[in-house]
Design a protein around this motif. Structure first.
Motif, mmCIF file in Angstrom:
data_model
loop_
_atom_site.group_PDB
_atom_site.id
_atom_site.type_symbol
_atom_site.label_atom_id
_atom_site.label_comp_id
_atom_site.label_asym_id
_atom_site.label_seq_id
_atom_site.Cartn_x
_atom_site.Cartn_y
_atom_site.Cartn_z
ATOM 1 N N UNK A 58 -89.743 -133.300 -91.604
ATOM 2 C CA UNK A 58 -89.356 -131.521 -92.473
ATOM 3 C C UNK A 58 -88.014 -131.168 -92.166
ATOM 4 N N UNK A 59 -87.124 -131.453 -93.002
ATOM 5 C CA UNK A 59 -85.828 -130.814 -93.619
ATOM 6 C C UNK A 59 -85.885 -129.114 -93.776
ATOM 7 N N UNK A 60 -85.171 -128.495 -92.859
ATOM 8 C CA UNK A 60 -84.891 -126.855 -92.315
ATOM 9 C C UNK A 60 -83.804 -126.242 -94.047
ATOM 10 N N UNK A 61 -83.849 -125.798 -93.583
ATOM 11 C CA UNK A 61 -82.948 -124.951 -95.241
ATOM 12 C C UNK A 61 -81.488 -125.211 -94.846
ATOM 13 N N UNK A 62 -81.802 -125.071 -93.419
ATOM 14 C CA UNK A 62 -79.711 -125.543 -92.843
ATOM 15 C C UNK A 62 -79.399 -127.039 -92.965
ATOM 16 N N UNK A 63 -80.527 -127.933 -92.910
ATOM 17 C CA UNK A 63 -79.522 -129.565 -92.674
ATOM 18 C C UNK A 63 -81.433 -130.041 -91.750
ATOM 19 N N UNK A 64 -81.264 -129.021 -90.750
ATOM 20 C CA UNK A 64 -82.161 -129.695 -89.750
ATOM 21 C C UNK A 64 -83.859 -130.153 -90.303
ATOM 22 N N UNK A 68 -92.660 -134.926 -86.365
ATOM 23 C CA UNK A 68 -93.702 -134.205 -86.076
ATOM 24 C C UNK A 68 -93.828 -133.311 -83.926
ATOM 25 N N UNK A 69 -93.696 -133.918 -83.447
ATOM 26 C CA UNK A 69 -93.286 -133.362 -82.216
ATOM 27 C C UNK A 69 -92.331 -132.603 -82.213
ATOM 28 N N UNK A 70 -90.904 -132.145 -82.670
ATOM 29 C CA UNK A 70 -89.870 -131.874 -82.968
ATOM 30 C C UNK A 70 -89.920 -130.250 -83.544
ATOM 31 N N UNK A 71 -91.362 -130.514 -84.894
ATOM 32 C CA UNK A 71 -91.347 -129.506 -85.772
ATOM 33 C C UNK A 71 -92.492 -129.069 -84.909
ATOM 34 N N UNK A 113 -84.298 -111.945 -81.156
ATOM 35 C CA UNK A 113 -84.422 -110.915 -81.049
ATOM 36 C C UNK A 113 -83.852 -109.333 -82.339
ATOM 37 N N UNK A 114 -83.633 -110.511 -83.284
ATOM 38 C CA UNK A 114 -83.293 -109.169 -84.560
ATOM 39 C C UNK A 114 -83.924 -110.077 -85.428
ATOM 40 N N UNK A 115 -83.603 -109.175 -86.177
ATOM 41 C CA UNK A 115 -84.188 -109.249 -87.711
ATOM 42 C C UNK A 115 -84.214 -109.912 -88.300
ATOM 43 N N UNK A 116 -85.072 -110.598 -88.778
ATOM 44 C CA UNK A 116 -84.820 -111.290 -90.385
ATOM 45 C C UNK A 116 -85.672 -111.292 -91.691
ATOM 46 N N UNK A 117 -84.932 -111.670 -92.779
ATOM 47 C CA UNK A 117 -86.204 -111.846 -93.937
ATOM 48 C C UNK A 117 -85.198 -113.038 -94.565
ATOM 49 N N UNK A 118 -85.989 -114.215 -95.251
ATOM 50 C CA UNK A 118 -85.553 -115.330 -96.227
ATOM 51 C C UNK A 118 -86.888 -115.512 -96.944
ATOM 52 N N UNK A 119 -85.540 -116.080 -98.469
ATOM 53 C CA UNK A 119 -86.429 -116.170 -99.534
ATOM 54 C C UNK A 119 -86.200 -117.723 -99.886
ATOM 55 N N UNK A 120 -87.111 -118.495 -100.353
ATOM 56 C CA UNK A 120 -86.662 -119.552 -100.482
ATOM 57 C C UNK A 120 -87.290 -121.265 -101.305
ATOM 58 N N UNK A 121 -86.762 -122.091 -101.745
ATOM 59 C CA UNK A 121 -87.910 -122.598 -102.198
ATOM 60 C C UNK A 121 -88.715 -123.723 -101.257
ATOM 61 N N UNK A 122 -89.930 -124.776 -101.119
ATOM 62 C CA UNK A 122 -90.613 -125.649 -100.588
ATOM 63 C C UNK A 122 -91.410 -126.893 -101.497
ATOM 64 N N UNK A 123 -90.848 -128.181 -101.124
ATOM 65 C CA UNK A 123 -91.557 -128.953 -101.809
ATOM 66 C C UNK A 123 -92.247 -129.665 -100.026
ATOM 67 N N UNK A 140 -87.580 -127.197 -97.418
ATOM 68 C CA UNK A 140 -86.734 -126.027 -97.817
ATOM 69 C C UNK A 140 -85.515 -125.682 -98.123
ATOM 70 N N UNK A 141 -85.673 -124.657 -98.665
ATOM 71 C CA UNK A 141 -83.861 -124.305 -99.569
ATOM 72 C C UNK A 141 -83.927 -123.267 -99.369
ATOM 73 N N UNK A 142 -82.888 -122.491 -98.698
ATOM 74 C CA UNK A 142 -83.040 -121.042 -98.743
ATOM 75 C C UNK A 142 -81.700 -120.823 -99.906
ATOM 76 N N UNK A 143 -82.731 -119.408 -101.033
ATOM 77 C CA UNK A 143 -82.270 -119.028 -101.863
ATOM 78 C C UNK A 143 -81.736 -117.682 -101.682
ATOM 79 N N UNK A 144 -81.456 -116.523 -100.748
ATOM 80 C CA UNK A 144 -81.180 -115.385 -100.050
ATOM 81 C C UNK A 144 -82.247 -115.078 -98.327
ATOM 82 N N UNK A 145 -80.638 -114.645 -97.809
ATOM 83 C CA UNK A 145 -81.176 -113.893 -97.068
ATOM 84 C C UNK A 145 -81.338 -113.056 -96.469
#
Length: 145
Positions: A58-64, A68-71, A113-123, A140-145
């Motif tokens: 898995x490659x997250x939008x932030x490059x992480x 499987x185990x970590x995910x 404890x902090x709200x978030x809202x993300x829109x992105x693309x996935x493959x 995943x690739x982030x479009x906007x937060x």
């Protein structure tokens, strides 16, 4: 000549069957994508584990990058509290024993404890192995937060 005509007739008769099988695969994969979202909403790592291969990456939008185990461990994190995970504009491209799913996603909730809202693309890349469709890679690739 007779063999060519016979082969052509057989091909015409089998084409609808092949398309029906392809559509069944697309339907199954879309159902798995939706089940994955529901499992993430409920921190159900057991359900997600049954949908991903042992070699899952898995490659997250932030490059992480996670295996499987970590995910699955990340999925269990109680500080991540989504209340919305939905996919839109989803397309499935099927191949013999494989499929690629693309689309957009919308997630919303609280993290630490902090709200978030993300829109992105996935493959997502799926393969048919061990008599089941399993996801082998997700990006995943982030479009906007």
């Amino acid at each position: 000549m007779r063999l060519a005509v016979t082969a052509g007739i057989i091909a015409l008769l089998l084409a609808p069957l092949a398309r029906a099988a392809e559509q069944a695969d697309e339907t199954k994969i879309l159902a798995l994508e939706n089940a994955w979202n529901q499992a993430q909403l409920h921190h159900n790592s057991t359900a997600v584990a049954s949908m991903v291969s042992d070699t899952f990456v898995y490659t997250d939008y932030d490059g992480t990058v996670m295996n499987k185990t970590q995910f699955l461990a990340d999925l269990k994190d109680p500080s991540y509290r989504p209340n919305l995970i939905e996919n839109e504009n989803v397309k499935v491209f099927t191949y013999t024993g494989a499929a690629v799913v693309i689309g957009t996603y919308h997630t919303k909730g609280n993290y630490k404890g902090r709200p978030f809202e993300h829109w992105g693309r996935f493959t997502d890349t799926w393969v048919f192995e061990k008599n089941a469709w399993l996801c082998v890679g997700s990006h995943t690739s982030l479009i906007k937060k």
